[in-house]
Design an enzyme around this catalytic site. Structure first.
Site, PDB file in Angstrom:
ATOM      1  N   ARG A  47       0.886  -1.249  -0.194  1.00 15.71           N
ATOM      2  CA  ARG A  47      -0.059  -0.070  -0.195  1.00 15.71           C
ATOM      3  C   ARG A  47       0.974   1.217  -0.086  1.00 15.71           C
ATOM      4  O   ARG A  47       1.494   1.611   1.029  1.00 15.71           O
ATOM      5  CB  ARG A  47      -0.912  -0.081   1.164  1.00 15.71           C
ATOM      6  CG  ARG A  47      -1.952   1.179   1.247  1.00 15.71           C
ATOM      7  CD  ARG A  47      -2.881   1.377   0.454  1.00 15.71           C
ATOM      8  NE  ARG A  47      -3.549   0.136   0.310  1.00 15.71           N
ATOM      9  CZ  ARG A  47      -4.639  -0.326  -0.471  1.00 15.71           C
ATOM     10  NH1 ARG A  47      -4.485   0.329  -1.692  1.00 15.71           N
ATOM     11  NH2 ARG A  47      -5.397  -1.231  -0.326  1.00 15.71           N
TER      12      ARG A  47
ATOM     13  N   GLU B 280      -2.062   8.503 -11.407  1.00 16.57           N
ATOM     14  CA  GLU B 280      -1.734   7.025 -11.874  1.00 16.57           C
ATOM     15  C   GLU B 280      -1.515   7.627 -13.416  1.00 16.57           C
ATOM     16  O   GLU B 280      -2.564   7.948 -14.306  1.00 16.57           O
ATOM     17  CB  GLU B 280      -2.658   6.174 -11.696  1.00 16.57           C
ATOM     18  CG  GLU B 280      -3.026   6.129 -10.226  1.00 16.57           C
ATOM     19  CD  GLU B 280      -4.192   5.009  -9.698  1.00 16.57           C
ATOM     20  OE1 GLU B 280      -4.636   4.249 -10.607  1.00 16.57           O
ATOM     21  OE2 GLU B 280      -4.910   5.497  -8.565  1.00 16.57           O
TER      22      GLU B 280
ATOM     23  N   ASP C  82     -12.585   9.068  -7.477  1.00 13.92           N
ATOM     24  CA  ASP C  82     -11.636   7.817  -8.122  1.00 13.92           C
ATOM     25  C   ASP C  82     -11.998   8.087  -9.577  1.00 13.92           C
ATOM     26  O   ASP C  82     -13.427   7.809  -9.633  1.00 13.92           O
ATOM     27  CB  ASP C  82     -12.510   6.601  -7.463  1.00 13.92           C
ATOM     28  CG  ASP C  82     -11.792   5.172  -8.123  1.00 13.92           C
ATOM     29  OD1 ASP C  82     -12.051   4.462  -7.588  1.00 13.92           O
ATOM     30  OD2 ASP C  82     -11.110   5.491  -8.952  1.00 13.92           O
TER      31      ASP C  82
ATOM     32  N   ARG D 257       1.922  -6.566  -9.829  1.00 11.18           N
ATOM     33  CA  ARG D 257       2.413  -6.281  -8.697  1.00 11.18           C
ATOM     34  C   ARG D 257       2.535  -7.252  -7.418  1.00 11.18           C
ATOM     35  O   ARG D 257       3.111  -6.718  -6.451  1.00 11.18           O
ATOM     36  CB  ARG D 257       1.296  -4.977  -8.115  1.00 11.18           C
ATOM     37  CG  ARG D 257      -0.086  -5.439  -7.881  1.00 11.18           C
ATOM     38  CD  ARG D 257      -0.892  -4.338  -7.383  1.00 11.18           C
ATOM     39  NE  ARG D 257      -2.063  -4.685  -6.999  1.00 11.18           N
ATOM     40  CZ  ARG D 257      -3.230  -4.015  -6.407  1.00 11.18           C
ATOM     41  NH1 ARG D 257      -2.766  -2.820  -5.875  1.00 11.18           N
ATOM     42  NH2 ARG D 257      -4.327  -4.454  -5.900  1.00 11.18           N
TER      43      ARG D 257
ATOM     44  N   HIS E 224       0.763   3.107 -10.383  1.00 10.27           N
ATOM     45  CA  HIS E 224      -0.301   3.473  -9.494  1.00 10.27           C
ATOM     46  C   HIS E 224       0.111   4.427  -8.487  1.00 10.27           C
ATOM     47  O   HIS E 224       0.122   4.056  -7.359  1.00 10.27           O
ATOM     48  CB  HIS E 224      -1.061   2.269  -8.931  1.00 10.27           C
ATOM     49  CG  HIS E 224      -2.135   2.473  -8.357  1.00 10.27           C
ATOM     50  ND1 HIS E 224      -2.391   3.191  -6.997  1.00 10.27           N
ATOM     51  CD2 HIS E 224      -3.727   1.996  -8.337  1.00 10.27           C
ATOM     52  CE1 HIS E 224      -3.810   3.415  -6.683  1.00 10.27           C
ATOM     53  NE2 HIS E 224      -4.648   2.536  -7.489  1.00 10.27           N
TER      54      HIS E 224
HETATM   55  O1  TA6 Z   1      -6.751   3.574  -8.768  1.00  2.65           O
HETATM   56  C1  TA6 Z   1      -7.799   3.776  -8.166  1.00  2.65           C
HETATM   57  C2  TA6 Z   1      -8.369   2.366  -7.485  1.00  2.65           C
HETATM   58  O2  TA6 Z   1      -8.813   1.612  -8.684  1.00  2.65           O
HETATM   59  C3  TA6 Z   1      -9.515   2.431  -6.491  1.00  2.65           C
HETATM   60  O3  TA6 Z   1     -10.652   2.251  -6.878  1.00  2.65           O
HETATM   61  C4  TA6 Z   1      -8.970   1.642  -5.191  1.00  2.65           C
HETATM   62  O4  TA6 Z   1      -9.489   0.359  -5.322  1.00  2.65           O
HETATM   63  C5  TA6 Z   1      -7.506   1.815  -5.376  1.00  2.65           C
HETATM   64  O5  TA6 Z   1      -7.383   1.545  -6.796  1.00  2.65           O
HETATM   65  C6  TA6 Z   1      -6.468   0.767  -4.670  1.00  2.65           C
HETATM   66  O6  TA6 Z   1      -6.609  -0.576  -5.220  1.00  2.65           O
HETATM   67  P1  TA6 Z   1      -6.080  -1.603  -4.273  1.00  2.65           P
HETATM   68  O7  TA6 Z   1      -6.362  -3.078  -4.998  1.00  2.65           O
HETATM   69  O8  TA6 Z   1      -4.738  -1.383  -4.360  1.00  2.65           O
HETATM   70  O9  TA6 Z   1      -6.577  -1.644  -2.899  1.00  2.65           O
END
Ligand code: TA6
Length: 261
Positions: free
Chosen positions: A35, A232, A174, A61, A128
């Protein structure tokens, strides 16, 4: 960086605080995505164009990438990772991913996708990137005025919508912006501007979970949501990329930091 996911977790140019955000509660074992930093989302974004692809954001990832080169010059250090034909049970086309990152007074990341098979394939991708900010409630994102976007917050109308003026974050956000230009993250509380310049990317995804959604995320510390915004570098949905055999696609971005006068 971690070999796990070829995951960049920190870039701290001289004279500045860390530019990438990392959760204090991130998982660091191989089953879960880290994260923060720069997760590599490939070969799909979210649940994919079919809406049912798993794991979320693809397998790249979560994979163990191979470091094939590291180098340094007087003002930068760099690394190159590759991922070849991992998880072909989930993506039935041979491929080679090459990820190059450079850490200096600027940061850059480039993801090259090569179709090493005999059939064309289509993929989505996103770098991301979690950027660190002083307080998201005071941040302005400049560069998306008039850009068309899709709203992915559940309960919101998907759109397409058109952005009027700069982007401020006042709730869960988002959005997938169709945009090619630079995006400035203006952070008064942090006293700096972070400029994101993309190449080979038709979409910029802007995400902050805000308070309520952040409270449901076990790998996000209390109130950490105020100190991050994802900008992103992506090609998703209608901008998914189709590659013919033997062809390559390159997507990347550069980060520059400057002090707010
Ligand atoms: O890029 C935004 C997103 O798609 C959000 O919807 C949220 O789910 C975020 O990515 C984080 O995703 P993750 O799978 O890393 O918790």
């Amino acid at each position: 960086m971690y070999h796990h996911g070829a995951h960049v977790i920190d870039w701290t140019p001289r004279g500045f605080d860390p530019v990438l955000w990392m959760s204090e509660k991130t998982y660091l074992d191989s089953e879960f995505a880290i994260r923060g930093g720069i997760p590599i989302c490939w070969p799909w974004f979210g649940a994919g164009r079919d809406g049912v692809s798993s794991p979320l954001h693809g397998f790249a990832r979560l994979a163990e990438w191979r470091l094939v080169r590291s180098h340094h010059t007087d003002d930068a250090v760099g690394a190159t990772y590759i991922l070849i034909d991992s998880n072909l049970d989930k993506f039935d086309s041979p491929y080679r991913l090459t990820y190059h990152v450079s850490f200096g007074t600027e940061f850059s990341a480039t993801l090259t996708v090569r179709n090493t098979g005999s059939r064309r394939f289509t993929f989505e991708g996103a770098l991301h990137t979690y950027l660190r900010v002083g307080d998201i409630r005071e941040v302005t994102l400049v560069g998306l005025d008039q850009a068309v976007y899709l709203d992915r917050v559940s309960g919101h109308e998907l759109g397409p919508h058109r952005q009027e003026g700069d982007v401020t974050i006042t709730d869960e956000t988002d959005r997938i912006y169709h945009s090619l230009g630079d995006i400035d993250v203006v952070d008064p509380r942090g006293g700096r501007r972070i400029t994101v310049s993309r190449t080979g990317s038709q979409d910029a995804v802007i995400w902050n979970p805000w308070m309520e959604k952040a409270a449901t995320m076990p790998d996000l510390g209390a109130d950490e949501w105020t100190q991050m915004v994802c900008v992103e570098t992506a090609n998703v949905a209608e901008h998914a990329v189709t590659l013919a055999p033997g062809k390559e696609h390159v997507m990347g971005f550069t980060l520059k930091v400057s002090t707010l006068s």
